[in-house]
Design a protein around this motif. Structure first.
Motif, mmCIF file in Angstrom:
data_model
loop_
_atom_site.group_PDB
_atom_site.id
_atom_site.type_symbol
_atom_site.label_atom_id
_atom_site.label_comp_id
_atom_site.label_asym_id
_atom_site.label_seq_id
_atom_site.Cartn_x
_atom_site.Cartn_y
_atom_site.Cartn_z
ATOM 1 N N PHE A 21 51.549 62.843 -15.007
ATOM 2 C CA PHE A 21 50.176 63.038 -14.537
ATOM 3 C C PHE A 21 49.273 63.690 -15.595
ATOM 4 C CE2 PHE A 21 52.431 62.519 -10.498
ATOM 5 C CZ PHE A 21 51.671 61.464 -10.005
ATOM 6 N N LYS A 22 49.888 64.202 -16.641
ATOM 7 C CA LYS A 22 49.100 64.734 -17.751
ATOM 8 C C LYS A 22 48.797 63.646 -18.790
ATOM 9 C CE LYS A 22 50.389 69.666 -17.902
ATOM 10 N NZ LYS A 22 50.828 69.819 -16.522
ATOM 11 N N ASN A 23 49.626 62.597 -18.827
ATOM 12 C CA ASN A 23 49.538 61.635 -19.922
ATOM 13 C C ASN A 23 49.280 60.187 -19.522
ATOM 14 O OD1 ASN A 23 50.464 63.154 -22.592
ATOM 15 N ND2 ASN A 23 51.710 63.936 -20.907
ATOM 16 N N ILE A 24 49.470 59.846 -18.267
ATOM 17 C CA ILE A 24 49.235 58.458 -17.838
ATOM 18 C C ILE A 24 48.050 58.451 -16.881
ATOM 19 C CG2 ILE A 24 50.228 56.411 -16.729
ATOM 20 C CD1 ILE A 24 52.966 57.319 -17.725
ATOM 21 N N HIS A 25 46.908 58.077 -17.417
ATOM 22 C CA HIS A 25 45.637 58.174 -16.698
ATOM 23 C C HIS A 25 45.642 57.335 -15.408
ATOM 24 C CE1 HIS A 25 41.348 58.635 -16.061
ATOM 25 N NE2 HIS A 25 41.211 57.314 -16.038
ATOM 26 N N GLU A 26 46.240 56.129 -15.466
ATOM 27 C CA GLU A 26 46.251 55.238 -14.291
ATOM 28 C C GLU A 26 46.980 55.879 -13.117
ATOM 29 O OE1 GLU A 26 47.164 54.478 -17.308
ATOM 30 O OE2 GLU A 26 46.217 52.601 -17.993
ATOM 31 N N ALA A 27 48.084 56.561 -13.391
ATOM 32 C CA ALA A 27 48.849 57.233 -12.331
ATOM 33 C C ALA A 27 48.035 58.377 -11.738
ATOM 34 C CB ALA A 27 50.179 57.756 -12.883
ATOM 35 N N GLU A 28 47.387 59.132 -12.601
ATOM 36 C CA GLU A 28 46.570 60.259 -12.149
ATOM 37 C C GLU A 28 45.423 59.773 -11.260
ATOM 38 O OE1 GLU A 28 44.110 63.986 -14.173
ATOM 39 O OE2 GLU A 28 44.263 62.055 -15.211
ATOM 40 N N GLU A 29 44.741 58.700 -11.673
ATOM 41 C CA GLU A 29 43.609 58.169 -10.904
ATOM 42 C C GLU A 29 44.073 57.605 -9.560
ATOM 43 O OE1 GLU A 29 40.182 58.181 -11.499
ATOM 44 O OE2 GLU A 29 40.933 59.718 -12.886
ATOM 45 N N ALA A 30 45.214 56.903 -9.568
ATOM 46 C CA ALA A 30 45.746 56.337 -8.324
ATOM 47 C C ALA A 30 46.132 57.440 -7.344
ATOM 48 C CB ALA A 30 46.956 55.455 -8.623
ATOM 49 N N ALA A 31 46.696 58.536 -7.864
ATOM 50 C CA ALA A 31 47.102 59.658 -7.008
ATOM 51 C C ALA A 31 45.892 60.289 -6.330
ATOM 52 C CB ALA A 31 47.859 60.695 -7.827
ATOM 53 N N LYS A 32 44.765 60.369 -7.062
ATOM 54 C CA LYS A 32 43.544 60.942 -6.493
ATOM 55 C C LYS A 32 43.064 60.131 -5.289
ATOM 56 C CE LYS A 32 41.804 63.076 -10.751
ATOM 57 N NZ LYS A 32 40.799 62.957 -11.839
ATOM 58 N N LYS A 33 43.357 58.819 -5.302
ATOM 59 C CA LYS A 33 42.925 57.934 -4.213
ATOM 60 C C LYS A 33 44.075 57.661 -3.224
ATOM 61 C CE LYS A 33 39.699 55.673 -7.367
ATOM 62 N NZ LYS A 33 39.430 54.451 -8.174
ATOM 63 N N ASN A 34 45.139 58.490 -3.323
ATOM 64 C CA ASN A 34 46.312 58.336 -2.453
ATOM 65 C C ASN A 34 46.950 56.953 -2.601
ATOM 66 O OD1 ASN A 34 48.181 59.318 -0.627
ATOM 67 N ND2 ASN A 34 47.030 58.627 1.170
ATOM 68 N N ASN A 35 46.940 56.446 -3.826
ATOM 69 C CA ASN A 35 47.493 55.118 -4.097
ATOM 70 C C ASN A 35 48.670 55.149 -5.066
ATOM 71 O OD1 ASN A 35 46.297 53.082 -2.584
ATOM 72 N ND2 ASN A 35 44.425 53.092 -3.817
ATOM 73 N N CYS A 36 49.286 56.309 -5.236
ATOM 74 C CA CYS A 36 50.409 56.435 -6.174
ATOM 75 C C CYS A 36 51.693 56.730 -5.407
ATOM 76 C CB CYS A 36 50.141 57.545 -7.180
ATOM 77 S SG CYS A 36 51.462 57.751 -8.407
ATOM 78 N N CYS A 37 52.742 55.965 -5.705
ATOM 79 C CA CYS A 37 54.067 56.184 -5.103
ATOM 80 C C CYS A 37 55.026 56.719 -6.163
ATOM 81 C CB CYS A 37 54.633 54.883 -4.553
ATOM 82 S SG CYS A 37 53.719 54.188 -3.174
#
Length: 474
Positions: free
Chosen positions: A128-144
Motif C-alpha cells: 500500500f506504500k508502493n503500488i498506487h492501484e492497490a491503494e486507490e482500489a482500497a480507498k473505494k473498497n475495491n481491493c481484496c
C-alpha cells in the motif's frame, strides 16, 4: 512446485496464472491416476503454503501484483525500522503493564511483539506504500487480500466465494488468535485498510462448489487449511501435548496446546490449528530454515547424485572432521541478512564430511528448538511424529532422536499436508464421522528410538554453535 520468480535481489514472487494452471493440472492428474471420474469426487480439501499472498481488484478480479512469497525480503528495511522504533518499545511497555495487572495472556504476545520478513503484515504495508492501484482500489473498497487458499477459492468459484479459514488467517501475523478476528490496531499502525480482508470460516466447512466449467461437474470444497496445520491433522495429533515435526523446505515443530493459546517470547508463536464447529484447537509453533533447501542445493552442485545416498554418506564417516554448515540459503525470520557458509574446511575434507555437516545442522537445530519448547510450553509432551521429505533421512531422524532423548514416529506416507486436507474434507462431507476413524488409518513405517547419549554429540554441537556465532552476513 511453482517456480519462484526473482525480479529484484531479495524479492521472491510466484506467477498467479502459473500457480492456478498447475493447481488445476495436479487435481486432474491425481483423479486420472486413481482411475476415477470427476463426478465421483465427493469433496475437495485444499492445503496451501502459508504467508504467501496477493491483492486484486474486487470487481474485475485482476491482480495488482504477483504473489509475494513468504521468503520475500522486500520488507526487510521496514521490519528493521519498526523493530528498532520508539513506538514499538512504548507498545511493549503498555502491554507488559496490562499483562501484569490483568494476568490475561491476550496481552502477553503484544508485550514482546516483533516483526518478521516471513509475515504478510509488513509486506502488505509495503504494497500500500508502493503500488498506487492497490491503494486507490482500497480507498473505494475495491481491493481484496488473499493468501494462496483465498485466491484459489475465488478462482475455483469464479469469484462467488471470497473467504479463508482460521488456520490460514492466524498464520498471516495480521489475525488476532485470541479474539479470532483481523487485528484493527495493527492495521492502523501499519496503514493497512481493514476493508481488504476476507471473511474467516471453519477449517472443515462447505465453502461452496467449484464452477462446473472447470472440472466438467461442480465439486464441493469441503476444507481449506494451512499446510503445517494440515500436516498436524494428518498426523492425528489431536490431543494436547502431541508434537508434529515437519521437515520439508524448512522445519516446523508444532505442539497441540488444546483450548489454551500459549504466547512465548522468542522462537515460538501461537496459531489456530483448526476450527471444526465449536472446537477450536490451538498450536504453538517454532520453525527453522534451510532444511530441504540446503539438501537440494547440495544436490544441485552435485555433492551427491541422489538424496537417498545422503544418510549413508553421513554414516560412512565417524564425524564431519570439524566441518560446520551454517544455514542461510533461505530467508531466516530471525536474521534476514544471514549468509550460508561452511566453516572448518581442510585439505582432507571430502563430500561425505560436507553432507554430514549439512545433515548435522538440521539435527542440532531440531535439538535447540525442542529444548525451547520443553522450557516454554508448560504441557507434558506426548507423542512426536515426523513428516516431510527430510523425515525419510534415517541419519537426521536418528540423530534428532538421540539429541532430544525421545522416540520419533515416522508414518508410511510422509506427505501429511495433503492427507490432513483429505481428512478434514472427509469429516465435513460425512465420509468419516469422527477422529477415531482417522486414527485407525494411521500407518507407522518406522520408530526411531534414542541409541546414543546426547552428550556424545556435545563437542560437535558446541563447535557448530561457535561457528554460528562467527557466521558472515550478506
Amino acid at each position: 512446485q511453482v517456480e519462484s520468480l526473482y525480479p529484484r535481489p531479495g524479492w521472491v514472487e510466484l506467477d498467479p496464472e502459473v500457480l492456478w494452471s498447475q493447481f488445476i493440472g495436479v487435481i486432474k492428474e491425481a483423479v486420472q491416476a486413481a482411475g476415477l471420474h470427476m463426478r465421483q469426487i465427493a469433496g475437495l480439501g485444499i492445503s496451501t503454503q502459508r504467508g504467501t499472498f496477493i491483492t486484486w481488484h474486487k470487481r474485475t478480479g485482476k491482480p495488482f501484483h504477483n504473489f509475494i512469497s513468504w521468503q520475500d525480503l522486500r520488507s526487510a528495511e521496514l521490519v528493521n525500522s519498526w523493530n528498532n522504533s520508539l513506538l514499538l518499545k512504548v507498545i511493549h511497555v503498555i502491554f507488559t503493564v496490562l499483562h501484569f495487572l490483568t494476568g490475561n495472556d491476550r496481552y502477553l504476545a503484544p508485550s514482546f511483539l516483533t516483526f518478521s520478513t516471513h509475515q504478510a503484515s509488513m509486506k502488505l504495508s509495503w504494497v500500500f506504500k508502493n503500488i498506487h492501484e492497490a491503494e486507490e482500489a482500497a480507498k473505494k473498497n475495491n481491493c481484496c487480500f488473499g493468501t494462496v487458499d483465498t485466491w484459489l477459492l475465488y478462482r475455483l468459484t469464479k469469484g462467488s466465494v471470497y473467504a479463508t479459514d482460521y488456520s490460514n488467517a492466524s498464520s498471516t501475523g495480521i489475525f488476532e488468535p485470541f479474539t479470532k478476528c483481523w487485528n484493527p490496531t495493527l492495521c492502523n499502525l501499519l496503514s493497512i485498510p481493514v476493508s481488504i480482508y476476507p471473511p474467516v470460516r471453519d477449517t472443515s466447512f462447505n465453502f461452496g462448489s467449484t464452477d462446473s466449467d472447470i472440472f466438467g461437474v461442480p465439486i464441493p470444497i469441503m476444507a481449506v487449511v494451512a499446510d503445517q496445520q494440515s500436516a498436524m491433522f494428518g498426523e492425528c495429533c489431536f490431543h494436547p501435548g502431541d508434537v508434529k515435526l515437519t521437515m520439508g523446505t524448512g522445519g516446523f515443530w508444532n505442539v497441540n496446546t488444546g483450548e489454551h493459546l500459549f504466547a512465548a517470547r522468542g522462537s515460538l508463536y501461537p496459531l489456530i490449528g483448526w476450527k471444526i464447529g465449536e472446537e477450536v484447537v490451538y498450536l504453538t509453533e517454532g520453525s527453522i530454515s534451510d532444511v530441504g533447501t540446503a539438501i537440494k542445493w547440495a544436490l544441485d552442485i552435485e555433492l551427491f547424485t541422489n538424496v537417498d545416498e545422503t544418510a549413508e554418506m553421513a554414516q560412512s564417516t565417524g564425524d564431519s572432521q570439524g566441518v560446520c554448515f551454517i544455514p542461510g540459503l533461505q530467508v531466516s525470520g530471525d536474521d534476514p541478512y544471514l549468509c550460508a557458509s561452511f566453516m572448518g574446511l581442510k585439505p582432507s575434507t571430502n563430500r561425505n564430511h560436507l553432507v554430514r555437516a549439512i545433515l548435522e545442522s538440521v539435527a542440532f537445530r531440531n535439538k535447540l528448538l525442542y529444548d525451547i519448547i520443553v522450557k516454554k510450553v508448560h504441557i507434558p509432551l506426548r507423542t512426536i511424529r515426523a513428516d516431510g521429505g527430510v523425515s525419510n533421512n534415517s541419519f537426521v531422524m536418528q540423530m534428532t532422536s538421540d539429541l532430544i532423548n525421545k522416540k520419533i514416529e515416522k508414518p508410511a506416507n510422509t506427505e501429511m499436508s495433503s492427507l490432513g486436507a483429505a481428512f478434514l474434507a472427509g469429516l465435513a462431507s460425512g465420509f468419516w464421522t469422527d477422529k477415531k476413524q482417522l486414527k485407525k488409518l494411521r500407518q507407522i513405517e518406522a520408530v526411531f528410538e534414542p541409541q546414543k547419549d546426547s552428550e556424545e554429540y556435545r563437542p560437535a554441537m558446541d563447535a557448530w554453535l561457535q561457528a554460528m556465532k562467527r557466521s558472515p552476513h550478506r
